[in-house]
Scaffold this motif. Structure first.
Motif, short mmCIF file in Angstrom:
data_model
loop_
_atom_site.label_atom_id
_atom_site.label_comp_id
_atom_site.label_asym_id
_atom_site.label_seq_id
_atom_site.Cartn_x
_atom_site.Cartn_y
_atom_site.Cartn_z
N UNK A 32 -1.09 18.32 9.17
CA UNK A 32 -2.06 17.46 9.86
C UNK A 32 -2.40 18.03 11.23
N UNK A 33 -1.39 18.51 11.93
CA UNK A 33 -1.63 19.08 13.26
C UNK A 33 -2.40 20.40 13.15
N UNK A 34 -2.05 21.21 12.16
CA UNK A 34 -2.71 22.52 12.01
C UNK A 34 -4.21 22.38 11.80
N UNK A 35 -4.65 21.23 11.31
CA UNK A 35 -6.08 21.02 11.07
C UNK A 35 -6.84 20.62 12.34
N UNK A 36 -6.09 20.31 13.41
CA UNK A 36 -6.74 19.93 14.66
C UNK A 36 -7.32 21.18 15.33
N UNK A 37 -8.58 21.11 15.65
CA UNK A 37 -9.27 22.27 16.24
C UNK A 37 -8.60 22.68 17.56
#
Length: 443
Positions: A85-90
């Motif tokens: 989920x965090x990795x998808x944050x730009x």
């Protein structure tokens, strides 16, 4: 390289961020000053509730806006539980799990060598329940107090909680190691040490020692050989301790100790025995009440903070009224209130029980906050004219006042005097308005 740390959540996180920062500074890196753009930004997250996750995401976006050219590293409980989920944050470059957090120095060195500005959200996590290592840490939030990590992880697996999945199994260092760290903190000027951990009463699981043994050793630092402790006094507080682990023997020891403060923070979570069973807690409300009354018997002036949760599954209106009446009957000083939020991979989600509507959860939370404010104001009123020892802290900005805490956690103030900073003073407590009383959020 210039590095900034942003820490959310518990004092354990703050202690760990402090230790990581010290390691990087020792390697020649520097901390970015306030308002200065950093080369690397580290965000140490919390994930105790959905609200905590939301604050984490908000902070990630804010730090990215403030540091558009920096390498952004996200670690902590949220990173361990929801790395994808965090990795998808730009804008996030690295996601480091709880164990990988302590390899931060290696990642910073690789970043420094590569000179690459975008690492495309690389994720590094490992099964935290398999981790055996204990990484020690302590932090000083000012020149006065030191938060000393004495334990990590939890084996309890309460039905609503993800901490065992985020922090791993219960583990600790030896008493000798903690004594040395406490010694170092006191030699560095700390006058108050706060023992911190996830489930500190479980101390000794890794080493065959006991929590009481730890307390006894820390209470006797000035008599160690060789003598190295400054002759100035020091004070120790115990952070949150489970009621089934806070034995009468520990309470009696604190009451007669030289250095431990008459201040306890005890998780209750619910005042209904039926709900405690649903939550998977390891005590009854009768045992909790026994602990509270024993504290007040041997330490009448003790401050008692209590963790309370509202709105869990199965908390019917009848159970809630029973819970609230129980809380009102206890001679406690303050409530630290959490509103339940559904957490993935917890047993409570599998239970076919009454679901408390969100608005009702918020209403119940408001009721407990009102009860807490009344109890805290009453505790302060009871201690007007009480002779106490205050540890003064530094001033805040342009304020003409300085603040401090008594041994039983009463916040007091006086006109600012530089000579008093980080010193103990015997005082008489005067009236304090309820608005001046902060929430007890040590842990």
């Amino acid at each position: 390289m210039k590095i900034s740390f942003t820490t959310l959540g518990c004092k354990l996180n703050f202690a760990e961020s402090s230790a990581l920062g010290k390691t990087l500074i020792a390697r020649g890196h520097t901390r970015a000053e306030k308002g200065e753009e950093a080369d690397i930004c580290v965000i140490n997250t919390c994930s105790v509730t959905d609200a905590a996750d939301h604050k984490d995401r908000q902070m990630i976006h804010r730090i990215r806006r403030q540091n558009p050219h920096a390498i952004l590293i996200v670690t902590g409980c949220y990173a361990q539980l929801k790395p994808g989920e965090i990795a998808k944050i730009e804008g996030v470059d690295f996601v480091l799990g709880q164990d990988e957090k302590f390899r931060l120095e290696e990642f910073v060195e690789e970043i420094e060598k590569s000179q690459i500005s975008n690492f495309k959200s690389q994720v590094f996590t490992s099964p935290i329940r398999e981790v055996e290592d204990f990484h020690g840490a302590y932090s000083k939030d000012d020149r006065t107090r030191c938060f000393l990590k004495v334990q990590d992880g939890c084996n309890y697996f309460c039905s609503y909680c993800t901490i065992p999945l985020a922090r791993g199994k219960s583990r600790n260092p030896s008493i000798a190691t903690i004594v040395e760290q406490a010694q170092e903190a006191i030699d560095g000027g700390a006058k108050e040490i706060i023992l911190s951990g996830v489930n500190i009463g479980d101390f000794g699981r890794s080493t065959g020692e006991t929590f009481l043994g730890l307390l006894e050793s820390l209470d006797n630092l000035e008599n160690r050989t060789p003598y190295t402790v400054h002759p100035t006094p020091y004070r120790i507080r115990i952070s949150s301790c489970e009621p089934n682990l806070l034995t009468d023997e520990i309470i009696d020891f604190v009451a007669t100790s030289k250095h431990f403060a008459p201040h306890f923070h005890i998780p209750l979570q619910s005042g209904s025995n039926e709900v405690l069973k649903i939550m998977g807690r390891r005590y009854t409300r009768e045992l909790f009440a026994e602990r509270v009354h024993h504290i007040k018997t041997v330490m009448p002036h003790a401050f008692i903070g209590v963790d309370c949760m509202v709105g869990v599954r199965g908390e019917t209106a009848e159970y809630w009224e029973d819970y609230k009446a129980f809380i009102e009957s206890l001679p406690v000083s303050q409530l630290h209130v959490f509103t339940y939020s559904e957490r993935a991979n917890t047993r409570m989600l599998e239970m076919d029980l009454y679901i408390v509507p969100q608005k009702e959860r918020e209403r119940r939370s408001k009721e407990l906050h009102e009860i807490s404010a009344h109890k805290t104001a009453a505790f302060y009123a009871e201690h007007e004219g009480y002779e106490a020892t205050v540890l003064w802290e530094g001033g805040k900005g342009e304020s003409p006042l300085m603040y401090g805490w008594t041994e039983n956690y009463i916040r007091v103030s006086c006109p600012y005097d530089e000579a008093k900073v980080n010193t103990f003073e015997r005082i008489t407590v005067r009236q304090t308005a309820p608005a001046d009383i902060p929430d007890d959020t040590q842990e």
